[in-house]
Motif scaffolding. Structure first.
Motif, short mmCIF file in Angstrom:
data_model
loop_
_atom_site.label_atom_id
_atom_site.label_comp_id
_atom_site.label_asym_id
_atom_site.label_seq_id
_atom_site.Cartn_x
_atom_site.Cartn_y
_atom_site.Cartn_z
N MET C 10 0.85 -1.20 0.00
CA MET C 10 0.00 0.00 0.00
C MET C 10 0.87 1.24 0.00
SD MET C 10 -2.99 1.16 2.72
CE MET C 10 -2.01 1.18 4.22
N SER C 11 0.54 2.21 -0.84
CA SER C 11 1.25 3.49 -0.84
C SER C 11 0.25 4.62 -0.58
CB SER C 11 1.95 3.73 -2.18
OG SER C 11 3.01 2.82 -2.35
N MET C 12 0.62 5.49 0.34
CA MET C 12 -0.24 6.63 0.66
C MET C 12 0.51 7.92 0.42
SD MET C 12 -2.12 5.44 4.20
CE MET C 12 -0.68 4.65 4.92
N ILE C 13 -0.17 8.89 -0.18
CA ILE C 13 0.39 10.22 -0.27
C ILE C 13 -0.35 11.06 0.77
CG2 ILE C 13 -1.04 10.63 -2.35
CD1 ILE C 13 1.12 12.66 -3.22
N VAL C 14 0.41 11.58 1.72
CA VAL C 14 -0.16 12.21 2.92
C VAL C 14 -0.02 13.72 2.80
CG1 VAL C 14 -0.06 12.31 5.44
CG2 VAL C 14 0.51 10.18 4.24
N THR C 15 -1.13 14.42 2.60
CA THR C 15 -1.07 15.85 2.28
C THR C 15 -1.61 16.78 3.37
OG1 THR C 15 -3.26 15.92 1.22
CG2 THR C 15 -1.38 15.31 -0.17
N LYS C 16 -2.31 16.21 4.37
CA LYS C 16 -2.93 17.06 5.39
C LYS C 16 -2.13 16.99 6.70
CE LYS C 16 -6.70 17.31 2.67
NZ LYS C 16 -6.34 16.27 1.68
N GLY C 17 -2.21 18.06 7.50
CA GLY C 17 -1.39 18.09 8.69
C GLY C 17 -2.11 18.55 9.95
N THR C 18 -3.43 18.50 9.96
CA THR C 18 -4.16 18.88 11.17
C THR C 18 -4.28 17.67 12.10
OG1 THR C 18 -6.20 18.44 9.96
CG2 THR C 18 -5.48 20.73 10.09
N LEU C 19 -4.69 17.92 13.35
CA LEU C 19 -4.77 16.85 14.34
C LEU C 19 -5.72 15.74 13.89
CD1 LEU C 19 -4.18 15.68 17.16
CD2 LEU C 19 -6.06 17.08 18.03
N ASP C 20 -6.87 16.11 13.35
CA ASP C 20 -7.83 15.07 12.94
C ASP C 20 -7.32 14.27 11.74
OD1 ASP C 20 -8.19 17.46 11.51
OD2 ASP C 20 -10.38 17.39 11.54
N TRP C 21 -6.82 14.98 10.71
CA TRP C 21 -6.39 14.27 9.49
C TRP C 21 -5.03 13.61 9.62
CZ3 TRP C 21 -10.57 12.99 7.77
CH2 TRP C 21 -11.61 13.88 7.50
N ALA C 22 -4.39 13.76 10.78
CA ALA C 22 -3.15 13.01 11.01
C ALA C 22 -3.44 11.55 11.34
CB ALA C 22 -2.37 13.64 12.17
N TYR C 23 -4.64 11.29 11.84
CA TYR C 23 -4.98 9.92 12.27
C TYR C 23 -5.14 8.92 11.13
CZ TYR C 23 -5.13 10.58 17.26
OH TYR C 23 -4.76 10.78 18.56
N PRO C 24 -5.95 9.22 10.10
CA PRO C 24 -6.19 8.18 9.08
C PRO C 24 -4.92 7.56 8.49
CG PRO C 24 -7.76 9.96 8.81
CD PRO C 24 -6.77 10.42 9.85
N PRO C 25 -3.91 8.36 8.06
CA PRO C 25 -2.74 7.69 7.46
C PRO C 25 -2.01 6.79 8.44
CG PRO C 25 -2.36 10.07 7.73
CD PRO C 25 -3.81 9.83 7.99
N PHE C 26 -1.86 7.22 9.70
CA PHE C 26 -1.10 6.40 10.65
C PHE C 26 -1.91 5.19 11.12
CE2 PHE C 26 1.46 10.39 11.25
CZ PHE C 26 2.65 9.85 10.79
N ILE C 27 -3.22 5.34 11.25
CA ILE C 27 -4.05 4.17 11.61
C ILE C 27 -4.02 3.15 10.48
CG2 ILE C 27 -6.43 3.38 11.98
CD1 ILE C 27 -6.95 5.95 13.55
N LEU C 28 -4.19 3.63 9.24
CA LEU C 28 -4.15 2.70 8.10
C LEU C 28 -2.78 2.05 7.96
CD1 LEU C 28 -6.20 4.81 5.52
CD2 LEU C 28 -6.93 2.67 6.58
N ALA C 29 -1.72 2.84 8.17
CA ALA C 29 -0.36 2.30 8.02
C ALA C 29 -0.07 1.22 9.05
CB ALA C 29 0.67 3.43 8.16
N THR C 30 -0.38 1.50 10.32
CA THR C 30 -0.06 0.52 11.37
C THR C 30 -0.94 -0.72 11.25
OG1 THR C 30 -1.51 1.77 12.88
CG2 THR C 30 0.84 2.21 13.02
N THR C 31 -2.21 -0.52 10.89
CA THR C 31 -3.10 -1.67 10.73
C THR C 31 -2.64 -2.56 9.57
OG1 THR C 31 -4.95 -0.34 11.52
CG2 THR C 31 -5.50 -2.39 10.38
N LEU C 111 1.22 6.42 17.42
CA LEU C 111 0.95 5.69 16.18
C LEU C 111 2.12 5.81 15.21
CD1 LEU C 111 -2.80 6.64 15.64
CD2 LEU C 111 -1.91 4.34 16.07
N ARG C 112 2.71 7.01 15.18
CA ARG C 112 3.87 7.22 14.30
C ARG C 112 5.03 6.33 14.73
NH1 ARG C 112 6.65 13.14 13.79
NH2 ARG C 112 7.26 12.63 15.94
N GLU C 113 5.24 6.23 16.05
CA GLU C 113 6.30 5.38 16.58
C GLU C 113 6.04 3.91 16.20
OE1 GLU C 113 9.00 6.54 17.88
OE2 GLU C 113 9.79 4.50 18.06
N LEU C 114 4.77 3.49 16.32
CA LEU C 114 4.41 2.13 15.93
C LEU C 114 4.68 1.89 14.45
CD1 LEU C 114 0.98 1.51 17.73
CD2 LEU C 114 3.14 0.29 18.13
N ALA C 115 4.40 2.88 13.63
CA ALA C 115 4.62 2.75 12.19
C ALA C 115 6.10 2.58 11.89
CB ALA C 115 4.06 3.97 11.45
#
Lengths: 164, 164, 164
Positions: C10-31, C111-115
Motif C-alpha cells: 500500500m502506498s499513501m500520499i499524505v497531504t494534510k497536517g491537522t490533528l484530525d487528518w493526522a490519524y487516518p494515514p497512521f491508523i491505516l499504516a499501522t493496521t 501511532l507514528r512510533e508504531l509505524a
C-alpha cells in the motif's frame, strides 16, 4: 461478495460529512454499481455521519475560496467575514440544496437509498462510533461494524481504491 | 489510450480548486507522464475550475491550522480572525504565489500546459458544468465532457487511482 | 522491500497536517503493517509537518460543519464566529485530544512510533521541504527524501494507493 473472474470491485473510505462532500462517494457508488462493479464503502471520521437515519448535512464556504455560486450569469464567492456570521451556514446549505434541486440532481438521501438497493456493502467504523458516541440505533439499517483492518482487507481485493 | 502490455496508467478524480490543492494533481500528472505512465484526469466539483481559461486561484488559511508560512527562519500560522478579514484571501494568495516563485516552483498554468503537451487525458464533469453553469467556452481547449461512468471506466483499467 | 509473490503493498500520499487528518494515514499504516502489508508513506504539502520531531498538531472546526463533539448525550457543532475567536483553535485541539485520550485512542506520536517500528517506508517530499524551509534536522530520524517520481514509482507497484 461474489468472486466471478471478471467482476471489478471498488472500495472507498469515506471521511467527510458535509453536504458537498457527501455527493462524490454516493455518486461514484451508485454509478459503479449500475455498471456491475462491486462496491464497498467504509464510513469513518466525519463520514460516519452520512449513515445517520436523519441526515442534516451542512456546507459553509469558509476555507474554500474555490466555492462560487452561479448567480445571474456570474460566479460569486462569499466573503469569509460574511460566511462566519450566525445563520450563514444555514443559508449556504439552503442555496446549495436549491441549486441541486433546480438542476435535477438527486438528494444525498435518494442516492444513499439507491446505493442500498444496489447492494453496496456499507461498513461503519467502530472506533469512530465509540469516539463520537453514536450507536447503531442512530444509523440506517444495513451497515455492519468494522475497523481499519476491515477496510484494508477489502482494499487488497479491490481494483479501485479511493480515499474520500 | 494505447494498450501496450507494460504501459502503466493512472486516473485521478480532481475535486478541489484552491491554489494549494491545484498543485498535487498537476505535479503528479506531469511527473507520471514524464515516466511514461498514461494519465487521466477527471475534473469535478470545485476541481472543475482548474480547467477555466483564466485561472484565478485563491487560498485562505481558515480551517487549516497546519498551514504555516516560513518567515525569517520561523513558521507562522495566521490567526483565524485575521484570516477572515476582508482582503486577507488576496494577501494569503499573493504570499503563496510569491513563495512558489521565489523557490522556482512552476505556476499552475505552466504545469497545466505541460500536462496538455504530455497528452494527459482530461475530462470535465458534465454534471458539475450544468450545476455551476459553466460552458465549454469558459474552459481551455482539449478536455472532453464525461460523467461518473467515464471515471469508473477509466479507473477499472488503471494501475493507480487517486481521489484528490 | 521484499518481492514475495503474495505480499500485498500500500502506498499513501499524505497531504494534510491537522490533528484530525493526522490519524487516518497512521491508523491505516499501522493496521496494514500488522496484517503483513508493505506500507509506503509519502509526506507532502501540509502532511510533511507530521514528520516533525516536535508535533504540535491543531484542529479547528472552521469550514467543517460536519465536526460535532459529543456532549452530555448530544452532538454539538461550534458556531463559526466563535470558532474564529482568538484561542479557540487551542481549545478545540484540547477538546479533541481529551476525547481521544478518554476513549483510549493512541496519540499521533504513538501511532507514528508504531509505524516506524513496523518498518513502514517513509519519504519526505523534497520540494515541500524547500518550499516551507524545513531541514532534515527538524524531522524524526528515518524518512528518506524523495520527489513526486518516488511516489509514482512506489504507486505503480502497490496494490492499494490512497491520496490522503
Amino acid at each position: 461478495m461474489s468472486a466471478e473472474a471478471n467482476t471489478k470491485s471498488m472500495s472507498m473510505i469515506v471521511t467527510k460529512g458535509t453536504l458537498d462532500w457527501a455527493y462524490p462517494p454516493f455518486i461514484l457508488a451508485t454509478t459503479a454499481a449500475a455498471m456491475g462493479v462491486e462496491v464497498n464503502m467504509f464510513f469513518t471520521f466525519y463520514g460516519l455521519g452520512l449513515l445517520k437515519k436523519d441526515l442534516d448535512l451542512k456546507v459553509n464556504t469558509l476555507g474554500n475560496p474555490a466555492m462560487e455560486m452561479p448567480m445571474g450569469g456570474h460566479h460569486v464567492a462569499m466573503p469569509n467575514l460574511l460566511a462566519a456570521m450566525p445563520g450563514m451556514t444555514g443559508i449556504t446549505t439552503s442555496m446549495m440544496k436549491d441549486l441541486m434541486k433546480k438542476k435535477g440532481v438527486a438528494s444525498v438521501e435518494e442516492l444513499r437509498e439507491l446505493a442500498i438497493e444496489a447492494e453496496v456493502n456499507m461498513v461503519a467504523c467502530q472506533m469512530t462510533m465509540d469516539l463520537f458516541e453514536y450507536s447503531l440505533d442512530d444509523m440506517i439499517e444495513g451497515p455492519q461494524l468494522g475497523g481499519a483492518a476491515t477496510f484494508i482487507e477489502m482494499a487488497t481485493k479491490s481494483d479501485i481504491n479511493l480515499y474520500i
